[in-house]
Design an enzyme around this catalytic site. Structure first.
Site, PDB file in Angstrom:
ATOM      1  N   GLY A  80      35.848  15.957 -20.736  1.00  0.00           N
ATOM      2  CA  GLY A  80      35.324  17.263 -20.360  1.00  0.00           C
ATOM      3  C   GLY A  80      36.327  18.394 -20.312  1.00  0.00           C
ATOM      4  O   GLY A  80      36.139  19.352 -19.561  1.00  0.00           O
ATOM      5  N   ASN A 133      36.813  20.615 -22.656  1.00  0.00           N
ATOM      6  CA  ASN A 133      36.120  21.805 -23.159  1.00  0.00           C
ATOM      7  C   ASN A 133      35.122  22.322 -22.128  1.00  0.00           C
ATOM      8  O   ASN A 133      34.933  23.535 -21.987  1.00  0.00           O
ATOM      9  CB  ASN A 133      35.422  21.492 -24.481  1.00  0.00           C
ATOM     10  CG  ASN A 133      36.411  21.295 -25.613  1.00  0.00           C
ATOM     11  OD1 ASN A 133      37.273  22.129 -25.858  1.00  0.00           O
ATOM     12  ND2 ASN A 133      36.302  20.177 -26.313  1.00  0.00           N
ATOM     13  N   HIS A 173      32.754  20.907 -33.343  1.00  0.00           N
ATOM     14  CA  HIS A 173      33.176  19.789 -34.193  1.00  0.00           C
ATOM     15  C   HIS A 173      34.670  19.903 -34.480  1.00  0.00           C
ATOM     16  O   HIS A 173      35.163  20.992 -34.806  1.00  0.00           O
ATOM     17  CB  HIS A 173      32.402  19.802 -35.510  1.00  0.00           C
ATOM     18  CG  HIS A 173      32.725  18.637 -36.392  1.00  0.00           C
ATOM     19  ND1 HIS A 173      32.238  17.371 -36.154  1.00  0.00           N
ATOM     20  CD2 HIS A 173      33.499  18.548 -37.507  1.00  0.00           C
ATOM     21  CE1 HIS A 173      32.697  16.549 -37.088  1.00  0.00           C
ATOM     22  NE2 HIS A 173      33.467  17.238 -37.915  1.00  0.00           N
ATOM     23  N   ASP A 196      25.985  17.946 -38.287  1.00  0.00           N
ATOM     24  CA  ASP A 196      27.070  18.886 -38.598  1.00  0.00           C
ATOM     25  C   ASP A 196      26.725  19.776 -39.788  1.00  0.00           C
ATOM     26  O   ASP A 196      27.610  20.189 -40.541  1.00  0.00           O
ATOM     27  CB  ASP A 196      28.382  18.137 -38.882  1.00  0.00           C
ATOM     28  CG  ASP A 196      28.842  17.296 -37.709  1.00  0.00           C
ATOM     29  OD1 ASP A 196      28.620  17.715 -36.560  1.00  0.00           O
ATOM     30  OD2 ASP A 196      29.414  16.210 -37.935  1.00  0.00           O
ATOM     31  N   HIS A 207      42.974  20.359 -30.035  1.00  0.00           N
ATOM     32  CA  HIS A 207      42.435  20.530 -28.687  1.00  0.00           C
ATOM     33  C   HIS A 207      42.777  21.906 -28.124  1.00  0.00           C
ATOM     34  O   HIS A 207      41.971  22.525 -27.425  1.00  0.00           O
ATOM     35  CB  HIS A 207      42.992  19.456 -27.744  1.00  0.00           C
ATOM     36  CG  HIS A 207      42.401  18.099 -27.964  1.00  0.00           C
ATOM     37  ND1 HIS A 207      41.106  17.909 -28.397  1.00  0.00           N
ATOM     38  CD2 HIS A 207      42.933  16.859 -27.780  1.00  0.00           C
ATOM     39  CE1 HIS A 207      40.869  16.613 -28.498  1.00  0.00           C
ATOM     40  NE2 HIS A 207      41.958  15.962 -28.133  1.00  0.00           N
TER      41      HIS A 207
END
Length: 216
Positions: free
Chosen positions: A26, A28, A129, A170, A196
């Site tokens: 988590g 993000n 993605h 996607d 990231h």
């Protein structure tokens, strides 16, 4: 579900209620939480609920620490993969109704969505993605699998993509991308760490873009 016209100010009640769907730690999600708690520059969304398709994840712990409700949408055992995906999607749709959610952010959610959820949230659901779509997308392209494929391709750059969710995997319209270089001697882990860093920016920008588009 009808779209609402909202005005942006400092009250949570007048921000667009969103759900954040997660499968892992988590980080993000945390970027979205941190931005939503800033008072000097209020964002146009509030996190109404966090939904996880796994128990005991770091994302759930983050939701608890910040007083955000969370729900589980666990894939039933003993079913085929398509039926599991359908069951999770149906459970997510049920949760969205219970919390009166207006938009959905898939922030590291590994279950591919299907069924009525897709049609009812058309244009109101985004996914993050970890690659530059349309390259390195589709079933099986998640986590280290994506980064291994990028390195094997010899591409000089990678990154992440925020796109609308449709009935494919996607394949929805791309909203924004963030790029990073692929460096000599990179491993999947090193490349993932570099991505990231920009994922947090991308998921926040994408969520703000989506929320503002639904306020008109």
């Amino acid at each position: 579900m009808a779209r609402k016209t909202l005005s942006l100010n400092n009250t949570n009640q007048e921000r667009l209620p969103i759900a954040v769907l997660v499968s892992g730690g988590g980080t993000n999600l945390q970027a979205l939480i941190d931005a939503s708690e800033q008072r000097d520059e209020p964002v146009p969304y509030r996190i109404a609920v966090v939904v996880a398709d796994k128990e005991g994840t770091g994302a759930i712990e983050r939701a608890i620490r910040h007083g955000i409700p969370y729900e589980l949408a666990l894939p039933p055992k003993g079913l085929s993969r398509p039926l599991q995906r359908q069951a999770v999607s149906d459970r997510v749709l049920e949760i969205m109704g219970a919390y009166q959610v207006e938009a959905i952010v898939l922030a590291g959610f590994l279950t591919i969505m299907s069924g009525n959820l897709i049609s009812q949230f058309a244009g109101r659901m985004i996914n993050l993605h970890p690659a530059l779509l349309p390259k390195f997308g589709g079933p099986g392209m998640w986590g280290h699998h994506v980064h291994e494929a990028v390195l094997a391709s010899g591409d000089s750059e990678s990154g992440c993509t925020v796109h609308l969710v449709d009935s494919g995997c996607d394949t929805g319209r791309i909203l924004l991308q963030k790029k990073v270089p692929v460096l000599s001697g990179d491993t999947p882990e090193r490349l993932a760490n570099r991505i990231h860093a920009v994922e947090h920016e991308a998921v926040l920008e994408g969520t703000i873009l989506l929320a503002r588009s639904l306020q008109t």
